[in-house]
Design a protein around this motif. Sequence first.
Motif, PDB file in Angstrom:
ATOM      1  N   GLY A 169      69.682  26.041  -5.072  1.00  0.00           N
ATOM      2  CA  GLY A 169      68.365  26.097  -5.705  1.00  0.00           C
ATOM      3  C   GLY A 169      68.340  25.477  -7.090  1.00  0.00           C
ATOM      4  O   GLY A 169      67.284  25.113  -7.589  1.00  0.00           O
ATOM      5  N   GLU A 170      69.528  25.341  -7.706  1.00  0.00           N
ATOM      6  CA  GLU A 170      69.561  24.641  -8.997  1.00  0.00           C
ATOM      7  C   GLU A 170      69.471  23.140  -8.757  1.00  0.00           C
ATOM      8  O   GLU A 170      69.760  22.671  -7.666  1.00  0.00           O
ATOM      9  CB  GLU A 170      70.872  24.954  -9.733  1.00  0.00           C
ATOM     10  CG  GLU A 170      70.957  26.396 -10.199  1.00  0.00           C
ATOM     11  CD  GLU A 170      72.278  26.668 -10.908  1.00  0.00           C
ATOM     12  OE1 GLU A 170      72.838  25.746 -11.522  1.00  0.00           O
ATOM     13  OE2 GLU A 170      72.735  27.813 -10.851  1.00  0.00           O
ATOM     14  N   ALA A 225      70.391  19.427  -8.260  1.00  0.00           N
ATOM     15  CA  ALA A 225      71.652  18.884  -7.766  1.00  0.00           C
ATOM     16  C   ALA A 225      72.375  18.096  -8.851  1.00  0.00           C
ATOM     17  O   ALA A 225      71.756  17.365  -9.615  1.00  0.00           O
ATOM     18  CB  ALA A 225      71.390  17.984  -6.563  1.00  0.00           C
ATOM     19  N   THR A 226      73.691  18.278  -8.917  1.00  0.00           N
ATOM     20  CA  THR A 226      74.528  17.451  -9.775  1.00  0.00           C
ATOM     21  C   THR A 226      74.399  15.997  -9.329  1.00  0.00           C
ATOM     22  O   THR A 226      74.458  15.723  -8.134  1.00  0.00           O
ATOM     23  CB  THR A 226      76.005  17.870  -9.603  1.00  0.00           C
ATOM     24  OG1 THR A 226      76.096  19.276  -9.788  1.00  0.00           O
ATOM     25  CG2 THR A 226      76.917  17.155 -10.573  1.00  0.00           C
ATOM     26  N   ASP A 227      74.239  15.089 -10.261  1.00  0.00           N
ATOM     27  CA  ASP A 227      74.199  13.668  -9.900  1.00  0.00           C
ATOM     28  C   ASP A 227      75.639  13.180  -9.766  1.00  0.00           C
ATOM     29  O   ASP A 227      76.300  12.858 -10.752  1.00  0.00           O
ATOM     30  CB  ASP A 227      73.446  12.878 -10.981  1.00  0.00           C
ATOM     31  CG  ASP A 227      73.374  11.399 -10.620  1.00  0.00           C
ATOM     32  OD1 ASP A 227      73.823  11.024  -9.509  1.00  0.00           O
ATOM     33  OD2 ASP A 227      72.874  10.621 -11.446  1.00  0.00           O
ATOM     34  N   LEU A 228      76.115  13.159  -8.522  1.00  0.00           N
ATOM     35  CA  LEU A 228      77.534  12.857  -8.303  1.00  0.00           C
ATOM     36  C   LEU A 228      77.906  11.473  -8.814  1.00  0.00           C
ATOM     37  O   LEU A 228      78.993  11.278  -9.363  1.00  0.00           O
ATOM     38  CB  LEU A 228      77.862  12.956  -6.807  1.00  0.00           C
ATOM     39  CG  LEU A 228      77.815  14.366  -6.228  1.00  0.00           C
ATOM     40  CD1 LEU A 228      77.965  14.318  -4.719  1.00  0.00           C
ATOM     41  CD2 LEU A 228      78.919  15.219  -6.830  1.00  0.00           C
ATOM     42  N   ILE A 237      79.294  21.695  -7.301  1.00  0.00           N
ATOM     43  CA  ILE A 237      78.157  21.218  -6.508  1.00  0.00           C
ATOM     44  C   ILE A 237      77.752  22.309  -5.529  1.00  0.00           C
ATOM     45  O   ILE A 237      78.536  23.193  -5.193  1.00  0.00           O
ATOM     46  CB  ILE A 237      78.460  19.945  -5.672  1.00  0.00           C
ATOM     47  CG1 ILE A 237      79.764  20.071  -4.884  1.00  0.00           C
ATOM     48  CG2 ILE A 237      78.419  18.708  -6.514  1.00  0.00           C
ATOM     49  CD1 ILE A 237      79.863  19.045  -3.758  1.00  0.00           C
ATOM     50  N   LEU A 240      76.423  23.004  -1.619  1.00  0.00           N
ATOM     51  CA  LEU A 240      76.386  22.404  -0.289  1.00  0.00           C
ATOM     52  C   LEU A 240      75.274  23.031   0.545  1.00  0.00           C
ATOM     53  O   LEU A 240      75.437  23.284   1.743  1.00  0.00           O
ATOM     54  CB  LEU A 240      77.747  22.524   0.403  1.00  0.00           C
ATOM     55  CG  LEU A 240      78.903  21.775  -0.267  1.00  0.00           C
ATOM     56  CD1 LEU A 240      80.227  22.037   0.448  1.00  0.00           C
ATOM     57  CD2 LEU A 240      78.648  20.265  -0.326  1.00  0.00           C
ATOM     58  N   GLY A 241      74.147  23.290  -0.101  1.00  0.00           N
ATOM     59  CA  GLY A 241      72.956  23.685   0.645  1.00  0.00           C
ATOM     60  C   GLY A 241      72.799  25.171   0.864  1.00  0.00           C
ATOM     61  O   GLY A 241      73.662  25.967   0.511  1.00  0.00           O
ATOM     62  N   LEU A 268      80.389  13.459   0.467  1.00  0.00           N
ATOM     63  CA  LEU A 268      79.572  13.250  -0.739  1.00  0.00           C
ATOM     64  C   LEU A 268      80.388  12.559  -1.825  1.00  0.00           C
ATOM     65  O   LEU A 268      79.896  11.663  -2.514  1.00  0.00           O
ATOM     66  CB  LEU A 268      79.026  14.589  -1.252  1.00  0.00           C
ATOM     67  CG  LEU A 268      78.074  15.339  -0.303  1.00  0.00           C
ATOM     68  CD1 LEU A 268      77.581  16.630  -0.963  1.00  0.00           C
ATOM     69  CD2 LEU A 268      76.896  14.464   0.108  1.00  0.00           C
ATOM     70  N   ARG A 320      71.895  15.793   1.518  1.00  0.00           N
ATOM     71  CA  ARG A 320      71.975  15.628   0.064  1.00  0.00           C
ATOM     72  C   ARG A 320      70.882  14.682  -0.452  1.00  0.00           C
ATOM     73  O   ARG A 320      70.311  14.914  -1.514  1.00  0.00           O
ATOM     74  CB  ARG A 320      73.355  15.052  -0.266  1.00  0.00           C
ATOM     75  CG  ARG A 320      73.550  14.652  -1.684  1.00  0.00           C
ATOM     76  CD  ARG A 320      74.001  15.824  -2.511  1.00  0.00           C
ATOM     77  NE  ARG A 320      74.039  15.465  -3.903  1.00  0.00           N
ATOM     78  CZ  ARG A 320      74.428  16.272  -4.865  1.00  0.00           C
ATOM     79  NH1 ARG A 320      74.818  17.492  -4.598  1.00  0.00           N
ATOM     80  NH2 ARG A 320      74.426  15.887  -6.101  1.00  0.00           N
ATOM     81  N   TRP A 329      69.487  20.154   0.597  1.00  0.00           N
ATOM     82  CA  TRP A 329      70.604  20.456  -0.313  1.00  0.00           C
ATOM     83  C   TRP A 329      70.219  19.998  -1.706  1.00  0.00           C
ATOM     84  O   TRP A 329      70.411  18.840  -2.044  1.00  0.00           O
ATOM     85  CB  TRP A 329      71.856  19.703   0.085  1.00  0.00           C
ATOM     86  CG  TRP A 329      72.478  20.182   1.337  1.00  0.00           C
ATOM     87  CD1 TRP A 329      71.912  20.966   2.309  1.00  0.00           C
ATOM     88  CD2 TRP A 329      73.805  19.911   1.776  1.00  0.00           C
ATOM     89  NE1 TRP A 329      72.807  21.180   3.310  1.00  0.00           N
ATOM     90  CE2 TRP A 329      73.963  20.550   3.014  1.00  0.00           C
ATOM     91  CE3 TRP A 329      74.862  19.175   1.242  1.00  0.00           C
ATOM     92  CZ2 TRP A 329      75.162  20.476   3.725  1.00  0.00           C
ATOM     93  CZ3 TRP A 329      76.042  19.107   1.955  1.00  0.00           C
ATOM     94  CH2 TRP A 329      76.194  19.764   3.170  1.00  0.00           C
ATOM     95  N   VAL A 330      69.722  20.890  -2.488  1.00  0.00           N
ATOM     96  CA  VAL A 330      69.413  20.471  -3.859  1.00  0.00           C
ATOM     97  C   VAL A 330      70.385  21.133  -4.820  1.00  0.00           C
ATOM     98  O   VAL A 330      71.064  22.043  -4.463  1.00  0.00           O
ATOM     99  CB  VAL A 330      67.960  20.829  -4.255  1.00  0.00           C
ATOM    100  CG1 VAL A 330      66.987  19.912  -3.540  1.00  0.00           C
ATOM    101  CG2 VAL A 330      67.665  22.277  -3.981  1.00  0.00           C
TER     102      VAL A 330
END
Lengths: 243, 243
Positions: free
Chosen positions: A174-175, A177-180, A215, A217-218, A234, B237, B242-243
């Motif tokens: 819910g946070e 997403a980290t920009d990988l 990260i 994973l959903g 990912l 992703r 997956w956020v």
Amino acid sequence: MDKTAKIRLYVDAELGAGQPVAVTKDQAHYLFGVMRLKTGAMVALFNGRDGEWQAEVIVANKRNAVLECRSQSKPLQMPPDLWLLFAPIKKARTDFIVEKAAEMGAARICPVVTDYTQSERMRQDRLQAHAVEAAEQCGGTYVPEVADLTRLDKMLENWPQDRHLLFCDETRVGEPATDLAALPRGPWAILIGPEGGFSPDEVDFLRGLDFAHSISLGPRILRADTAAVAALALWQRALGDWV
Amino acid sequence: MDKTAKIRLYVDAELGAGQPVAVTKDQAHYLFGVMRLKTGAMVALFNGRDGEWQAEVIVANKRNAVLECRSQSKPLQMPPDLWLLFAPIKKARTDFIVEKAAEMGAARICPVVTDYTQSERMRQDRLQAHAVEAAEQCGGTYVPEVADLTRLDKMLENWPQDRHLLFCDETRVGEPATDLAALPRGPWAILIGPEGGFSPDEVDFLRGLDFAHSISLGPRILRADTAAVAALALWQRALGDWV
């Protein structure tokens, strides 16, 4: 007659033009007992150092088999400098994680004991054999090393300071997403927890490490083997060799 | 006493406050024979429509078991509108793909026959049971439907025109990566080929479809089960939940 090798084998020996190569008893049994290869047949060989070579069967004898390298069919292609750390789970799923890590291009596979790890027994040699088989199957020229089982806390105490760590934090759902793709390049490791995830102490500790990044994973709870493949995908896509 | 349910079961019945629920003979055996639950114990139930409910055991009898819904513990959470199309492979790996697709949040699982499909036998009911078990395990409130085996060409002839298709094209290695996040939103399907990949005819056909987009899954050849998890992870992703 198609002389291109259909069979790929990992060997220890040096590979190079004209180099004779002996294979193990099991491999000789496979080549000449199971697959019924004859003198003159071609086999692809790789040793993790010299790329892939097309080798011709010179002596097709289960006790005294000899192949000879003809030409290099692939250069050595190293995977990115990525370790996969995971907590051993049930036997079949642990085997599976090792197979998948090799296919997905992890350079090193490190089983680690975490607070909630159920299974603290594993046979390094059996897991290493799975990594070899996966490399033979996936066309790779490199076999990741399966390390001995280590405690996660000990491993993190002696952590190489230039290696980043990606861990899958189930509480982050819910946070944003980290920009990988924006994460630093360089050596990395992915850490997958056991069934039940990390303990609260471990999560606190991991979050406090300046080389660790988390990260999500959903929203569904992934099994450890699923999480390993998903996280490797990912990472390879954002920072690795999947272009 | 901790009354939160540790056990999650999928049921057909309607769920709602005060609703009595009968379970199947197998579930009753599991609850009362294997897990030894008594009257008053709590079990989490979901049916794919009404979210997850905490239900209390009213009659703990292997022949005549009754639970009663107390309160909703999770709302229904639908996965994104994503289908997974895959060619059946060896039994254990087909089971695995279905399990992983459910965990990874595919909404529908469609086994398809392609030119190089080896195994054209599959039992839909057994695969559906795997999807149910995976949903029970992963905390999802939805169970993806496993469709009957269909020929890929027939399926593409009757393809819903608003549904995009992502297929994994092994010949694309080395080309610039598709920017997944820039792909259109909406209904999607991921197509995974069998061992040996797609035939040249299929690749040509797929490339000509205006709703089809291809991605590369890296320089190593992934097994179909690995490719399924990897592609689902990248899609979830970039375009999924997956956020």
